[in-house]
Design an enzyme around this catalytic site. Sequence first.
Site, PDB file in Angstrom:
ATOM      1  N   HIS A 213      -9.142  -4.569   9.605  1.00 18.96           N
ATOM      2  CA  HIS A 213      -9.683  -3.070   9.436  1.00 18.96           C
ATOM      3  C   HIS A 213      -9.952  -2.721  11.000  1.00 18.96           C
ATOM      4  O   HIS A 213     -10.471  -1.397  11.287  1.00 18.96           O
ATOM      5  CB  HIS A 213     -11.196  -2.920   8.791  1.00 18.96           C
ATOM      6  CG  HIS A 213     -10.790  -3.147   7.224  1.00 18.96           C
ATOM      7  ND1 HIS A 213     -11.889  -3.178   6.380  1.00 18.96           N
ATOM      8  CD2 HIS A 213      -9.652  -3.078   6.408  1.00 18.96           C
ATOM      9  CE1 HIS A 213     -11.369  -3.373   5.215  1.00 18.96           C
ATOM     10  NE2 HIS A 213     -10.238  -3.291   5.186  1.00 18.96           N
TER      11      HIS A 213
ATOM     12  N   ARG B 193      -1.588  -3.709   5.056  1.00 20.40           N
ATOM     13  CA  ARG B 193      -2.405  -3.629   3.940  1.00 20.40           C
ATOM     14  C   ARG B 193      -1.610  -3.955   2.835  1.00 20.40           C
ATOM     15  O   ARG B 193      -1.977  -4.470   1.710  1.00 20.40           O
ATOM     16  CB  ARG B 193      -3.003  -2.303   3.711  1.00 20.40           C
ATOM     17  CG  ARG B 193      -3.849  -1.986   2.604  1.00 20.40           C
ATOM     18  CD  ARG B 193      -4.345  -0.486   2.693  1.00 20.40           C
ATOM     19  NE  ARG B 193      -5.303  -0.268   1.385  1.00 20.40           N
ATOM     20  CZ  ARG B 193      -5.084   1.042   0.716  1.00 20.40           C
ATOM     21  NH1 ARG B 193      -4.262   2.058   1.326  1.00 20.40           N
ATOM     22  NH2 ARG B 193      -5.802   1.295  -0.193  1.00 20.40           N
TER      23      ARG B 193
ATOM     24  N   HIS C 134      -2.437  -6.302  -0.515  1.00 17.66           N
ATOM     25  CA  HIS C 134      -2.702  -6.010  -2.135  1.00 17.66           C
ATOM     26  C   HIS C 134      -1.625  -6.655  -2.789  1.00 17.66           C
ATOM     27  O   HIS C 134      -1.799  -6.742  -4.165  1.00 17.66           O
ATOM     28  CB  HIS C 134      -2.636  -4.454  -2.076  1.00 17.66           C
ATOM     29  CG  HIS C 134      -3.778  -3.808  -1.640  1.00 17.66           C
ATOM     30  ND1 HIS C 134      -4.229  -2.605  -2.313  1.00 17.66           N
ATOM     31  CD2 HIS C 134      -4.426  -3.806  -0.594  1.00 17.66           C
ATOM     32  CE1 HIS C 134      -5.280  -2.057  -1.749  1.00 17.66           C
ATOM     33  NE2 HIS C 134      -5.613  -2.884  -0.727  1.00 17.66           N
TER      34      HIS C 134
END
Length: 323
Positions: free
Chosen positions: A189, A58, A62
């Site tokens: 995910h 993740r 980001h």
Amino acid sequence: MANAGIVLLGIVAFLGLVEAQLKLGYYDESCPRAEQIVQDFVHKHISNAPVLAAPLLRMQFHDCFVRGCDASVLLNSTKAGNQTEKAANPNLTLRGFSFIDSVKSSLEAECPGVVSCADIIALIARDAVVTIGGPSWPVRTGRRDGTISNATEALQNIPPPSSNFSSLQTIFASKGLDLKDLVLLSGAHTIGVAHCSSFSNRLYNFTGKGDEDPSLDSEYAANLEVRKCMSPNDNTTIVEMDPGSFRTFDLSYYRLLLKRRGLFQSDAALTTSATTKSYVTQLVDGPLQNFFGEFGQSMVKMGQVGVLTGSTGEIRKHCAFVN
């Protein structure tokens, strides 16, 4: 049409330039053991704590979605008037900063001032996924670190969990990523967890009238309400993104989408477009290796977004501070 052709050629030339400046084995001469040092550290620690793979993956999302893949997400706020990306709401639940700092320290001990924090993020993300049995992909290196980080830009560029299809399409397109990339990268995910506050409005107050999101499978919603997020104001409880399979990089996430069991609105949004739903169905109907290969291709593409190379940016001595 001629002008359109010139623009297209310009884009292709730019992408080709990025690929030429980033390359496999960039550190072969300047720091020959760099990638091995990263790989060994990741394998040692992720093998003992596989739940860390998701937040480290993740981290690259980001980072790359704000100012490109320049490690701006790692910079600390230095004064009240300069809140960095770390301070932005989408990044308040990011984990793995100390992990990255540890890898950076090992690399600085080996080759001071050589390996960028931006490359470290990219290498760690790939190696963490591989360590838990997920796909591998080639990581071209040669990125340099940015010197600017702004919390407002993070709010503007990181898609929130409440995103609908239109906003997702717009944000991804602004990074040079298409609808197939949207579906594939959302497949991250398949691992990890989320806080109830990221989706509780779907359970308790979807349209501001105390109602439930009608696109969410009612049995799944009831299970979340009764067993997990028992209050609309729960900011601490965490829920598996891919129930029963959140530590395994597999196709379960996509199967759940087709059953209306995507946890976020942004997950459910993938089934509201005929194009993206078709991609989801193709992945579910195909072998796991197809997903692995295509996910890797999209990660390579995302890893080239807005990179700094050559004489732009710097090689930070510490990832949390500009030199």
